[in-house]
Write an enzyme that holds these catalytic residues in place. Structure first.
Site, PDB file in Angstrom:
ATOM      1  N   HIS A   1      -5.648  -2.232   3.626  1.00  0.00           N
ATOM      2  CA  HIS A   1      -6.867  -1.442   3.743  1.00  0.00           C
ATOM      3  C   HIS A   1      -6.933  -0.686   5.065  1.00  0.00           C
ATOM      4  O   HIS A   1      -6.102  -0.859   5.956  1.00  0.00           O
ATOM      5  CB  HIS A   1      -8.102  -2.336   3.575  1.00  0.00           C
ATOM      6  CG  HIS A   1      -8.244  -3.414   4.613  1.00  0.00           C
ATOM      7  ND1 HIS A   1      -8.813  -3.188   5.853  1.00  0.00           N
ATOM      8  CD2 HIS A   1      -7.913  -4.734   4.587  1.00  0.00           C
ATOM      9  CE1 HIS A   1      -8.823  -4.313   6.536  1.00  0.00           C
ATOM     10  NE2 HIS A   1      -8.278  -5.271   5.795  1.00  0.00           N
TER      11      HIS A   1
ATOM     12  N   CYS B   1      -5.062 -10.031   5.764  1.00  0.00           N
ATOM     13  CA  CYS B   1      -4.882  -8.719   5.145  1.00  0.00           C
ATOM     14  C   CYS B   1      -4.022  -7.827   6.035  1.00  0.00           C
ATOM     15  O   CYS B   1      -3.701  -8.162   7.173  1.00  0.00           O
ATOM     16  CB  CYS B   1      -6.239  -8.060   4.904  1.00  0.00           C
ATOM     17  SG  CYS B   1      -7.200  -8.845   3.590  1.00  0.00           S
TER      18      CYS B   1
END
Length: 326
Positions: free
Chosen positions: A201, A217
């Site tokens: 992301h 992440c």
């Protein structure tokens, strides 16, 4: 305790620089993909430093991660580079040993490689960008997965573990739902993996890209994830690998690219050197012989060049072969 203090320092520096204005890439990260028997692409560059930019500013401007910029320039002050100092831009790469399809993310080098399917009549490309990965206590998982969905302006639902951590660290309690906007740590674009809870992301803290600062992440510069978001289709395969030692051919020349190992691997200097030698032996056995076992590349290792590369571990591809005349 030393590792935790080091991590807190990194996070503090990260917070310090989140208030700086965004930089604009002048390097796109897109290259013509080399043939299958060539493992190296890109080009090293050198620019002149000035007091108006930190090394972190330069890194973002050229699409380089924070740690890889510092590794390539160990003698330059990251906050106050000397006016006129020569700054190396580590923009040459060895492709990780993995299937050249979809996305490959190599955790020790904190870098992503994308192999888009070429449009009819166009040359195949390879796209590479730096990424942030999980801290030692929030590891990014290894293995194969896929992009299962994409979301522009995603909503973030903090997991209970992060809520507990925030309270334990004396921070304001996290909301149950964080809507799109400047306070959303996912930024404007998110690619959701088949590994529950893990994403690729954007970020509202771009100066941490290329560092171990996430909860597992993988973050990209906002301008990089916007490009990938528009290019990467749902169903794209993703390979997450752990390769601090990378080797590659450029015709009959053998190069090595070395990165510091992940802290959780607890690798001693001796272990690391042994891993380098064993990886070279395995690579030569795999790539310098044909299926019948006949040697196809007559290669001798330059021990001085190899020792120098091991000492530096600077992420820059280094020639280590002495090719023999037939």
């Amino acid at each position: 305790m030393r590792r935790k203090n080091k991590q807190k320092l990194k996070i503090g520096l990260l917070l310090l620089f989140t208030i700086l204005p965004a930089s604009i890439h002048i390097y796109a990260g897109n290259w013509v993909r080399p043939p299958d028997d060539i493992d190296i692409f890109g080009q090293m560059q050198t620019i002149t430093a000035n007091r108006e930019e930190t090394l972190l500013d330069v890194a973002r401007r050229y699409g380089i991660g924070q740690d890889e910029m510092v590794l390539a320039n160990p003698d330059i002050n990251r906050w106050l580079p000397e006016d006129g100092a020569a700054v190396i831009l580590p923009l040459r790469f060895i492709i990780p040993q993995a299937e050249r399809t979809g996305l490959i993310i190599n955790l020790p080098e904190m870098r992503l490689y994308y192999f888009p399917k070429p449009a009819k009549g166009q040359k195949p490309e390879i796209i590479t960008h730096p990424v942030s990965i999980g801290r030692m206590d929030w590891n990014t998982p290894l293995g194969k997965t896929t992009i299962v969905r994409k979301q522009k302006d995603p909503t973030w639902i903090p997991p209970q573990s992060l809520k507990i951590e925030a309270i334990a660290e004396g921070k304001p309690p996290l909301s149950d739902i964080v809507p799109p906007g400047p306070d959303n740590p996912l930024g404007r674009y998110a690619l959701y993996l088949g590994l529950p809870g893990y994403l690729i992301h954007s970020t509202n803290k771009p100066f941490g890209v290329g560092m171990r600062v996430t909860h597992g992440c993988m973050r990209l510069y906002p301008e990089d994830i916007e490009e990938l978001f528009n290019l990467v289709p749902t169903g794209t395969p993703v390979q997450i690998v752990n390769q601090p030692v990378k080797l590659g051919w450029q015709e009959n020349l053998l190069f090595i690219e070395l990165h510091p190992p992940l802290e959780e691997d607890d690798t001693t200097p001796y272990d690391y050197e042994q891993k380098v030698h064993s990886t070279i032996a395995e690579f030569l056995e795999k790539t310098a012989r044909n299926p019948d076992g006949k040697i196809t590349r007559d290669t001798r290792i330059n021990s001085e060049a190899l020792e120098s590369a091991i000492r530096a571990r600077n992420g820059i591809p280094t020639l280590i072969s002495e090719n023999q005349e037939n």
